[in-house]
Design a protein around this motif. Structure first.
Motif, short mmCIF file in Angstrom:
data_model
loop_
_atom_site.label_atom_id
_atom_site.label_comp_id
_atom_site.label_asym_id
_atom_site.label_seq_id
_atom_site.Cartn_x
_atom_site.Cartn_y
_atom_site.Cartn_z
N PRO A 247 -1.93 9.42 0.44
CA PRO A 247 -1.51 9.89 -0.88
C PRO A 247 -2.66 9.83 -1.88
O PRO A 247 -3.44 8.86 -1.87
N VAL A 248 -2.78 10.84 -2.72
CA VAL A 248 -3.78 10.87 -3.77
C VAL A 248 -3.15 11.44 -5.04
O VAL A 248 -2.15 12.17 -4.99
N GLY A 249 -3.73 11.08 -6.18
CA GLY A 249 -3.34 11.68 -7.45
C GLY A 249 -4.51 12.49 -7.96
O GLY A 249 -5.63 11.97 -8.07
N ILE A 250 -4.28 13.76 -8.25
CA ILE A 250 -5.36 14.66 -8.64
C ILE A 250 -5.20 15.06 -10.11
O ILE A 250 -4.14 15.54 -10.51
N VAL B 68 -7.85 1.57 -8.92
CA VAL B 68 -7.79 2.28 -7.64
C VAL B 68 -9.09 3.04 -7.42
O VAL B 68 -9.85 3.27 -8.37
N PRO B 69 -9.40 3.43 -6.18
CA PRO B 69 -10.57 4.27 -5.96
C PRO B 69 -10.53 5.53 -6.83
O PRO B 69 -9.48 6.19 -6.92
N ARG B 70 -11.66 5.83 -7.47
CA ARG B 70 -11.77 7.04 -8.30
C ARG B 70 -12.88 7.92 -7.73
O ARG B 70 -14.03 7.48 -7.62
N LEU B 71 -12.54 9.13 -7.37
CA LEU B 71 -13.49 10.10 -6.85
C LEU B 71 -13.52 11.28 -7.81
O LEU B 71 -12.46 11.68 -8.33
N GLY C 262 -1.17 1.99 -6.60
CA GLY C 262 -2.26 1.97 -5.63
C GLY C 262 -2.60 3.33 -5.04
O GLY C 262 -3.06 3.40 -3.90
N ILE C 263 -2.44 4.39 -5.81
CA ILE C 263 -2.74 5.74 -5.31
C ILE C 263 -4.11 6.15 -5.82
O ILE C 263 -4.33 6.23 -7.04
N PRO D 54 0.84 -1.21 0.00
CA PRO D 54 0.00 0.00 0.00
C PRO D 54 0.86 1.25 0.00
O PRO D 54 2.00 1.25 0.49
N ALA D 55 0.32 2.32 -0.56
CA ALA D 55 1.03 3.60 -0.54
C ALA D 55 1.17 4.08 0.90
O ALA D 55 0.28 3.87 1.73
N PRO D 56 2.29 4.70 1.26
CA PRO D 56 2.54 5.07 2.66
C PRO D 56 1.62 6.20 3.13
O PRO D 56 1.43 7.20 2.44
N ILE D 57 1.03 6.02 4.32
CA ILE D 57 0.16 7.03 4.93
C ILE D 57 0.95 7.74 6.02
O ILE D 57 1.61 7.10 6.84
#
Length: 514
Positions: free
Chosen positions: A319-322, A392-395, A353-354, A256-259
Motif C-alpha cells: 500500500p502507498v499514498g500518492i 513513514v518512508p517518503r519518496l 504506516g503507509i 503494518p499495512a497489509p501487503i
C-alpha cells in the motif's frame, strides 16, 4: 417444572425475544416505509458491509430509560456489535431509523460508547453508519439530561489508534455529523444531508431558507467544504467503498499495512503521458494509475482541492499514498483547499504506516488577495509541517515543474525524503523563468519582448535536473519508464524498518478536520 425445564424455557424466551427485536426492530410498518422510499434498515446496512453471518450483536436488549418508551424502543436507536470484513475483525454501529428516527438517547449513546471503547481497546477498525435527526429531545432537555449526553469526547481521544470510517446514508445531524467530521474516511450517499443542524432549525434561528441538498448535500461537501472523502451512488456502493478503503489500512496503528500479491501495472507508456510542451496540461491521475498495480487505486476527495491528487494504491502489492500535482487544474498550483486536502491525507498515511509518494508538477503556491484572506500562509505551513513530521518512508519524483516553496511542501529538495528523483524533463527553481524575466525586466527597455526572451533563456539553462543532481540535492535522474521499478525497490528497502509506536507519531494526534 424442573430446573432443567425452567432453563430451557428461559433460553427459548431469550431466543424468541432477540429474534423479535432483530426482525421487527421498531415496527414492521416503519421498515416498510423505509423500503418504499428505497432506503435500508440499520441491519441491512450492517449486513452489506460485513462478511456474511459474521455479525455478533452487542446491546440487543437495550431500551430507553423512560418508562413510557421502554416497549417501543428496541435497541434504543442504535444497532451495533462486531463482525469481519474480508476476514478481518471490525466494530460497527448504525443509527436505527425505525426507533424514533435513530435519535441519540442516553442508552443509545452508552451502547455506542461501549462498542467504540471496545474497538480501540482491542485494536480493530470502527465503522459508523449515520442517519439521525440528532439527540432525542426528551432525553437531553434540562440540566440533568443535557449533562448526561455531552458530545462523544471518546471519538476525539481515539488518536487514530484504529481507523474510523463513517457512512452517511440519510439525514444526519448532531451526533452523526460529529463522528463524520472526526473520521479517517467519510462517505456520503446521494440524496442525503450532513450538517450540524437541520434546515428547519436553521430557518428558525437565522431566517435562512435552504433545502437539505443546499445545506449539506454530497456535492456541497465534495466540492466546497471538503468535509467528505467520497460520494456513493447508493448504500451498496457506500459499503463497497468502505470495504475497499479498509483493505489498504492495518487494523490498528501498531500493525503494518497489509501487503497483497503483486499485480502488474496497466500497459501505459509513462513517458508519453507528459507533453513535450512545458506549458501544456496533462492528467496526473493517468501517471498514478500507470505506476500502481492494475485496479488498485482509490482516489480520495477527487472533487475538492483539485489541483492536487491524493490516492491510495499499491505498488508490487505494498500500500502507498500518492500526493500528485494535477496540471489539469490551475496548472497544479497549490491553493488553500489543495493544502488542506494534502495535509489530511499525509496525516492519514503517516498514522497507519503507509509510505508516501510525491509526484511534482507544480508552478508554486497560488497568489492573490483571495487566497491570502483564506489563510493560505497558515495552510501552506501546515502542509509543510506535516511533510516534515511524517515518519513513514517518503519518496518523491520531480516529473516536470517544481517551483518555489511548493517544492518543499511536496517533500522536495532539502526535505530529507528517503529518495528524491527527477525525470530529465524536471525543472527546479524559485519560479518560472518567464515570470522571473517579467519581474527583472527594466521598465525603460526598448525591445521588451526580445529582452524578456533573453533573460528567460539564461535562467532556463539553470533550472534543469542536472544542476541539483550535480550538488547532490537530487539523488538520481531516472528514465520515466523506470519510475515504478525505482519506487518499488525503494519501498522494498524500507521493509526492514522498525515501526515507530503510534504514541510517538505526532501526526496521529493532529485533528482530522481543518
Amino acid at each position: 417444572m424442573s430446573s432443567t425445564d425452567e432453563l430451557r424455557s428461559s433460553t427459548s424466551e431469550l431466543h424468541d425475544r432477540a429474534q423479535r427485536i432483530r426482525t421487527e426492530m421498531g415496527g414492521a410498518e416503519r421498515i416498510d416505509k423505509l423500503h418504499e422510499a428505497g432506503r435500508w434498515t440499520a441491519r441491512e446496512h450492517i449486513d452489506a458491509l460485513l462478511d456474511p453471518d459474521s455479525f455478533r450483536e452487542i446491546g440487543t436488549f437495550a431500551r430507553s430509560v423512560r418508562p413510557e418508551d421502554r416497549d417501543s424502543t428496541p435497541g434504543d436507536g442504535k444497532v451495533g456489535g462486531r463482525g469481519t470484513v474480508e476476514g478481518r475483525r471490525v466494530a460497527i454501529v448504525a443509527d436505527d431509523q425505525t426507533v424514533k428516527r435513530g435519535s441519540t438517547s442516553l442508552v443509545g449513546a452508552r451502547k455506542m460508547k461501549r462498542i467504540f471503547d471496545m474497538a480501540v481497546r482491542d485494536g480493530v477498525p470502527l465503522v459508523f453508519v449515520g442517519e439521525t435527526g440528532g439527540a432525542r429531545v426528551p432525553d437531553i432537555m434540562g440540566g440533568e439530561g443535557f449533562t448526561e449526553m455531552p458530545p462523544p469526547a471518546y471519538i476525539g481521544r481515539r488518536r487514530r489508534r484504529v481507523p474510523l470510517v463513517t457512512l452517511i446514508v440519510g439525514e444526519s445531524f448532531g451526533n452523526s455529523s460529529f463522528v463524520a467530521a472526526s473520521s479517517d474516511l467519510t462517505i456520503q450517499v446521494r440524496g442525503t444531508c450532513l450538517a450540524i443542524t437541520s434546515p428547519r432549525v436553521l430557518e428558525m434561528a437565522t431566517g435562512e431558507d435552504l433545502t437539505m441538498d443546499q445545506l449539506g448535500g454530497p456535492d456541497v461537501h465534495a466540492r466546497v467544504t471538503g468535509q467528505i472523502d467520497l460520494v456513493a451512488e447508493d448504500p451498496a456502493h457506500a459499503a463497497q467503498l468502505a470495504r475497499r478503503f479498509l483493505s489498504f489500512l492495518p487494523s490498528n496503528a501498531d500493525l503494518p499495512a497489509p501487503i497483497t500479491a503483486p499485480v502488474a501495472p496497466p500497459d501505459v507508456d509513462i513517458e508519453a503521458l507528459v507533453p513535450e510542451n512545458r506549458r501544456r496540461a496533462w492528467d496526473m491521475r493517468k501517471l498514478v494509475h500507470g505506476l500502481c498495480d492494475e485496479d488498485s487505486t482509490l482516489e480520495l476527495q477527487p472533487e475538492f482541492g483539485r489541483s492536487v491528487v491524493t490516492t491510495l494504491g499499491r505498488i508490487e502489492g505494498r500500500p502507498v499514498g500518492i500526493v500528485g500535482s494535477q496540471p489539469m487544474q490551475q496548472a497544479g498550483v497549490l491553493g488553500p483547499d489543495a493544502c488542506d486536502k494534502a495535509t489530511r491525507f499525509i496525516c492519514l498515511c503517516d498514522a497507519y504506516g503507509i509510505p508516501l509518494i510525491f509526484l511534482h508538477d507544480t508552478p508554486g503556491f497560488m497568489v492573490g488577495s483571495g487566497v491570502e484572506h483564506r489563510g493560505l500562509l497558515h495552510k501552506a505551513m501546515m502542509m509543510w509541517q506535516a511533510v516534515a513530521l511524517a515518519g513513514v518512508p517518503r519518496l518523491a519524483v520531480i516529473v516536470r515543474k517544481s517551483y518555489g516553496v511548493a517544492d518543499f511542501a511536496m517533500s522536495g529538495v532539502g526535505m530529507e525524503s528517503d529518495l528524491l528523483c527527477a525525470w530529465p524533463s524536471a525543472e527546479v527553481s524559485f519560479m518560472d523563468p518567464e515570470t522571473a524575466a517579467n519581474i527583472l525586466l527594466p521598465a525603460d527597455t526598448v525591445d521588451r519582448a526580445a529582452e524578456r526572451t533573453r533573460i528567460a533563456s539564461e535562467m532556463t539553462a539553470d533550472i534543469g535536473p542536472y544542476g541539483p543532481a550535480g550538488i547532490m540535492r537530487v539523488d538520481e535522474i531516472i528514465e520515466p519508464a523506470s519510475t515504478r521499478a525505482v519506487l518499488a525497490a525503494a519501498l522494498g528497502d524500507a521493509d526492514g524498518r522498525t515501526i515507530v509506536p503510534a504514541a510517538q507519531r505526532p501526526l496521529s494526534t493532529w485533528p482530522q478536520s481543518w
